[in-house]
Design an enzyme around this catalytic site. Structure first.
Site, short mmCIF file in Angstrom:
data_model
loop_
_atom_site.label_atom_id
_atom_site.label_comp_id
_atom_site.label_asym_id
_atom_site.label_seq_id
_atom_site.Cartn_x
_atom_site.Cartn_y
_atom_site.Cartn_z
N LYS A 117 0.78 -1.23 0.00
CA LYS A 117 -0.15 0.13 -0.05
C LYS A 117 0.95 1.30 -0.18
O LYS A 117 0.69 2.27 -0.82
CB LYS A 117 -0.88 0.08 1.41
CG LYS A 117 -1.90 1.21 1.26
CD LYS A 117 -2.41 1.48 2.72
CE LYS A 117 -1.15 2.46 3.46
NZ LYS A 117 -1.45 2.77 4.87
N ASP A 135 -5.95 1.23 1.07
CA ASP A 135 -6.03 1.30 2.50
C ASP A 135 -7.18 0.98 3.15
O ASP A 135 -8.16 0.40 2.27
CB ASP A 135 -5.42 2.65 2.99
CG ASP A 135 -6.64 3.76 2.54
OD1 ASP A 135 -7.69 3.26 2.11
OD2 ASP A 135 -6.42 4.81 3.15
#
Ligand code: SF4
Length: 215
Positions: A117, A135
């Site tokens: 991420k 996220d």
């Protein structure tokens, strides 16, 4: 609703959607992104000025004392772990990349504290590389909006969104989903009443049923 229509609607609601972390360089962005795990961007922005004053670049951070780094970021959750990762990140950049933070996602993910991420956020935000970072907000809202299955893993969410959304919209989609999740489709108390998606939303219907039972 098709992804394109959802993005159009979100862009209308959040024309200002973008990165809310404060940074002035790639180094500062990497540090801020690394610190942002399981905490808000607002909290990160409160600690980074002191941290950047003590450690203005990757070299000074690599040579930093762990306890000084910890002190600078102490108000963040998981600060001990994050301090270790910051030190490891900076030392790895110095030792393996001659002090130059790599641009490539495959190399970024190898740095301590930088997972998939974070690498996607850094690459898309700083280098404008098409990437769709998933996220907690992106995962939650893409499930509520019916874009991905509700049992999908984070990896599956990324793959599915990347298939459904044109590449040139990946970076926008990331910001729009985050703003939607942060300011409207909140985890515990989503603001459903004026939501454009209310009539199609499974989450909304379930919440209504629960409210009816309670009353
Ligand atoms: S109706 Fe509520 S839960 Fe559904 S997408 Fe909108 S804000 Fe989120």
């Amino acid at each position: 609703m098709k992804p394109e229509a959802i993005l159009k609607q979100l862009a209308r609601e959040f024309p200002e959607a973008g990165c809310e972390l404060h940074y002035k360089s790639l180094y500062q962005l990497c540090v801020a992104v690394l610190l942002s795990a399981q905490t808000t961007d607002v909290s990160v922005n409160q600690v980074t000025p002191a941290l950047f004053a003590h450690f203005p670049d990757v070299k000074s951070l690599a040579e930093g004392e762990l306890d000084v780094i910890e002190k600078d970021i102490k108000r963040l959750g998981l600060y001990r772990n994050k301090a270790k990762n910051l030190l490891g990140f900076a030392q790895s950049v110095m030792n393996n990349y001659q002090g130059e933070i790599p641009q490539d996602i495959a190399q970024l993910v190898k740095l301590p504290g930088i997972g998939r991420k974070c690498a996607n956020v850094i690459a898309s935000e700083y280098f404008h590389t098409p990437a769709l970072a998933v996220d907690t907000h992106v995962e939650r809202v893409s499930k509520r909006l019916g874009l991905v299955s509700k049992d999908a893993s984070v990896g599956q969410v990324e793959k599915t969104l990347c298939k459904k959304i044109p590449k040139e919209r990946w970076i926008d989609a990331h910001h729009l989903f985050i703003f939607f999740g942060r300011y409207r489709c909140k985890a515990k108390s989503p603001l459903c009443m004026d939501c454009f998606y209310k009539d199609e939303c499974r989450e909304y219907r379930q919440r209504q049923k629960k409210d009816l039972k309670r009353n």
